[in-house]
Design an enzyme around this catalytic site. Sequence first.
Site, short mmCIF file in Angstrom:
data_model
loop_
_atom_site.label_atom_id
_atom_site.label_comp_id
_atom_site.label_asym_id
_atom_site.label_seq_id
_atom_site.Cartn_x
_atom_site.Cartn_y
_atom_site.Cartn_z
N ARG A 28 13.35 28.23 -0.52
CA ARG A 28 12.37 28.91 -1.40
C ARG A 28 12.15 30.35 -0.95
O ARG A 28 11.59 30.62 0.13
CB ARG A 28 11.05 28.13 -1.31
N GLU B 140 -0.11 -6.73 2.86
CA GLU B 140 0.18 -7.39 4.15
C GLU B 140 -0.81 -7.00 5.25
O GLU B 140 -0.45 -6.83 6.41
CB GLU B 140 1.64 -7.15 4.57
#
Length: 379
Positions: free
Chosen positions: A264, A359
């Site tokens: 960039r 979980e």
Amino acid sequence: MRAFDDGILALPFYEPEHRELAQRLTNWCDEHSELWNARTDPEKTELNVIRALGEDGWLSPEADFRSLCLVREALAYADDLADYAFSIQALASIPLLRHGSPSQKERHLPALTRGERVVAFALSEEQAGSDVAAIALRADQTPGGYVLNGRKAWVANGGIADLYCVVARTGEGPGALGLTAFLVPATTPGLHVREKIAVIAPRALAHLAFDNCEVPSDSVLGRPGHGFVIAMDVLDRFRMTVGAAALGFARRAADAALSRSADRPIYDGRLIDLPTIRATLADTEVKLNAAALLVARAAWELDNGRRFARHSSIAKLYATESAQEIIDAALQIFGAAGLVSDSVTERLYRQIRSLRIYEGTSEIQRAVIAQSLDLRRAE
Ligand SMILES: Cc1cc2nc3c(=O)[nH]c(=O)nc-3n(C[C@H](O)[C@H](O)[C@H](O)COP(=O)(O)OP(=O)(O)OC[C@H]3O[C@@H](n4cnc5c(N)ncnc54)[C@H](O)[C@@H]3O)c2cc1C
């Protein structure tokens, strides 16, 4: 695709077969990316992935936990649904593998391992998520077996599974002592998908209803009254693999952030020249290393027959929480482009969130870890 850190794989936690597996996995993901890149219906994608994994032997019941963690890390790096498809099949097979009778294994395991049939683990209920001992779905004894009545919630693979491992209340004792695990084929009369659930990262997820659902006595897994023990046995083992999946997501985000920073142009230079961006990339690298080492340690402890449950919780807690931070930081590095629908960062931002909940939430992991502390050290 480069899902792994070769430096971590070179450590003595891993054997030559794990390094070889990591290479085969990387190739497999590269060769099968059309399975998930098509971005069609999530349920179809999952079924296709499970079939392909089964055909190529990735659902083998012989895999140790270092291998399971590496598979999840690679698949999560490649795609959320690829990991989900693998992980639920592996998770829900564990009760059968570890507690099934020889005839139950013979009946169900071969088709699950080949990816021809799909399995699900139905533990949670609307009022019994973290509080597993509050399970209310009843299994009352009949002359030939049991009759199940009640509901299950948030069942991954709900609606596409051929077989459900269901934990129900049989009442041998109070709370956690009165639960039993059952194998219930999806075709059993009285078992329905009550509702399919749409979540921030689309996947097969459903609430189930059991209305006078009759099962024979030989559908009990393990022994009556042992359902809670079986559920915890599964979750203690599998939590570290959730950490491994989080690591896969985080690495994907970190790689994207690094490329973006290097490419960039900004202020006559590149994004990566800015000290704050470099600090973010450095923090990300530290977190990736820490998460990878914690996952490797937990799996190594388990594979070597040592006490592993606390390490499984530590790996899940740290890897999932840090993955959320890494992905958020990566999105920030992309600026507005990071928010665009279906971009890598936008997808990861949605996909990582549920790993801190399922979980065992992060708060539950903290409770497990605190429980395991050696108070003698404080004396
Ligand atoms: C994508 C996805 C897939 C899932 N797949 C399955 C599946 O296949 N099978 C299945 O059975 N379930 C599944 N679940 C359900 C999941 O296991 C539960 O959502 C999870 O256990 C939490 O339960 P809950 O949602 O009821 O939250 P609750 O238990 O109500 O918790 C609410 C909040 O309270 C906190 N809290 C609870 N207890 C404590 C405590 N002791 N100390 C501190 N804080 C606490 C929690 O951390 C949480 O922040 C899935 C969930 C998701 C999101």
